[in-house]
Motif scaffolding. Structure first.
Motif, mmCIF file in Angstrom:
data_model
loop_
_atom_site.group_PDB
_atom_site.id
_atom_site.type_symbol
_atom_site.label_atom_id
_atom_site.label_comp_id
_atom_site.label_asym_id
_atom_site.label_seq_id
_atom_site.Cartn_x
_atom_site.Cartn_y
_atom_site.Cartn_z
ATOM 1 N N LEU A 23 4.294 -9.682 -32.234
ATOM 2 C CA LEU A 23 3.811 -10.822 -33.272
ATOM 3 C C LEU A 23 5.172 -11.521 -33.508
ATOM 4 O O LEU A 23 6.117 -11.098 -34.271
ATOM 5 N N LYS A 24 5.452 -12.686 -33.305
ATOM 6 C CA LYS A 24 6.722 -13.513 -33.600
ATOM 7 C C LYS A 24 6.436 -14.586 -34.130
ATOM 8 O O LYS A 24 7.004 -15.111 -35.109
ATOM 9 N N HIS A 25 5.323 -15.640 -33.878
ATOM 10 C CA HIS A 25 5.100 -16.813 -34.418
ATOM 11 C C HIS A 25 4.040 -16.964 -35.452
ATOM 12 O O HIS A 25 2.761 -16.232 -35.218
ATOM 13 N N PHE A 26 4.256 -17.339 -36.582
ATOM 14 C CA PHE A 26 3.284 -17.329 -37.763
ATOM 15 C C PHE A 26 3.160 -18.720 -38.270
ATOM 16 O O PHE A 26 4.268 -19.564 -38.132
ATOM 17 N N THR A 27 2.109 -18.733 -38.834
ATOM 18 C CA THR A 27 1.630 -20.068 -39.715
ATOM 19 C C THR A 27 1.344 -19.647 -41.153
ATOM 20 O O THR A 27 0.415 -18.721 -41.185
ATOM 21 N N VAL A 28 1.678 -20.260 -42.070
ATOM 22 C CA VAL A 28 1.159 -20.140 -43.489
ATOM 23 C C VAL A 28 0.005 -20.724 -43.535
ATOM 24 O O VAL A 28 -0.385 -21.788 -43.523
ATOM 25 N N ALA A 29 -1.113 -19.913 -43.891
ATOM 26 C CA ALA A 29 -2.715 -20.218 -43.589
ATOM 27 C C ALA A 29 -3.128 -20.464 -45.128
ATOM 28 O O ALA A 29 -4.112 -21.138 -45.100
ATOM 29 N N LYS A 30 -2.599 -19.680 -45.989
ATOM 30 C CA LYS A 30 -2.922 -19.886 -47.383
ATOM 31 C C LYS A 30 -1.968 -19.798 -48.696
ATOM 32 O O LYS A 30 -0.998 -18.880 -48.535
ATOM 33 N N VAL A 31 -1.991 -20.690 -49.486
ATOM 34 C CA VAL A 31 -0.953 -20.238 -50.593
ATOM 35 C C VAL A 31 -1.890 -20.676 -51.873
ATOM 36 O O VAL A 31 -2.592 -21.661 -52.122
ATOM 37 N N GLU A 32 -1.614 -19.698 -52.765
ATOM 38 C CA GLU A 32 -2.319 -19.878 -54.128
ATOM 39 C C GLU A 32 -1.205 -19.999 -55.354
ATOM 40 O O GLU A 32 -0.208 -19.293 -55.167
ATOM 41 N N TYR A 33 -1.556 -21.019 -56.310
ATOM 42 C CA TYR A 33 -0.789 -21.218 -57.287
ATOM 43 C C TYR A 33 -1.328 -20.756 -58.469
ATOM 44 O O TYR A 33 -2.589 -20.796 -58.666
ATOM 45 N N ASP A 34 -0.554 -20.378 -59.524
ATOM 46 C CA ASP A 34 -1.084 -20.277 -60.990
ATOM 47 C C ASP A 34 -0.921 -21.596 -61.859
ATOM 48 O O ASP A 34 -0.726 -22.471 -61.241
ATOM 49 N N GLU A 35 -1.033 -21.336 -63.182
ATOM 50 C CA GLU A 35 -1.399 -22.637 -63.831
ATOM 51 C C GLU A 35 -0.149 -23.473 -63.712
ATOM 52 O O GLU A 35 -0.005 -24.722 -64.114
ATOM 53 N N GLN A 36 0.908 -22.477 -63.859
ATOM 54 C CA GLN A 36 2.289 -23.329 -63.779
ATOM 55 C C GLN A 36 2.638 -23.857 -62.449
ATOM 56 O O GLN A 36 4.094 -24.043 -62.332
ATOM 57 N N GLN A 37 1.927 -23.830 -61.547
ATOM 58 C CA GLN A 37 2.157 -24.199 -60.318
ATOM 59 C C GLN A 37 3.262 -23.164 -59.307
ATOM 60 O O GLN A 37 4.061 -23.638 -58.649
ATOM 61 N N ASN A 38 3.406 -21.938 -59.836
ATOM 62 C CA ASN A 38 4.059 -20.764 -59.246
ATOM 63 C C ASN A 38 3.423 -20.431 -58.037
ATOM 64 O O ASN A 38 2.032 -19.945 -58.271
#
Length: 71
Positions: A23-38
């Motif tokens: 496994l070499k190549h990856f894509t960011v599939a999901k990002v979750e943020y909190d209320e402060q956008q962290n």
């Protein structure tokens, strides 16, 4: 250091420096943020078999582990 802003993570492409299980190549599939956008969760998907992994997005900044783009 790889420079990446947390708001631009989604759908970004990455190459793992130390390949594990072919496994070499990856894509960011999901990002979750909190209320402060962290970022609270970052999910990457392997292009070879669509296997998904939760990682600390800050690890992507380490050039010893990751390269930006598919190389």
């Amino acid at each position: 250091m790889n420079l990446i802003h947390p708001k631009k993570l989604l759908n970004s492409k990455w190459t793992k420096v130390n390949v594990v299980q072919k496994l070499k190549h990856f894509t960011v599939a999901k990002v979750e943020y909190d209320e402060q956008q962290n970022v609270v969760e970052c999910l990457i998907r392997a292009e070879m078999n669509a296997q998904e992994f939760v990682i600390d997005w800050r690890d992507l900044k380490d050039p010893q582990q990751w390269k930006i783009g598919w190389q």
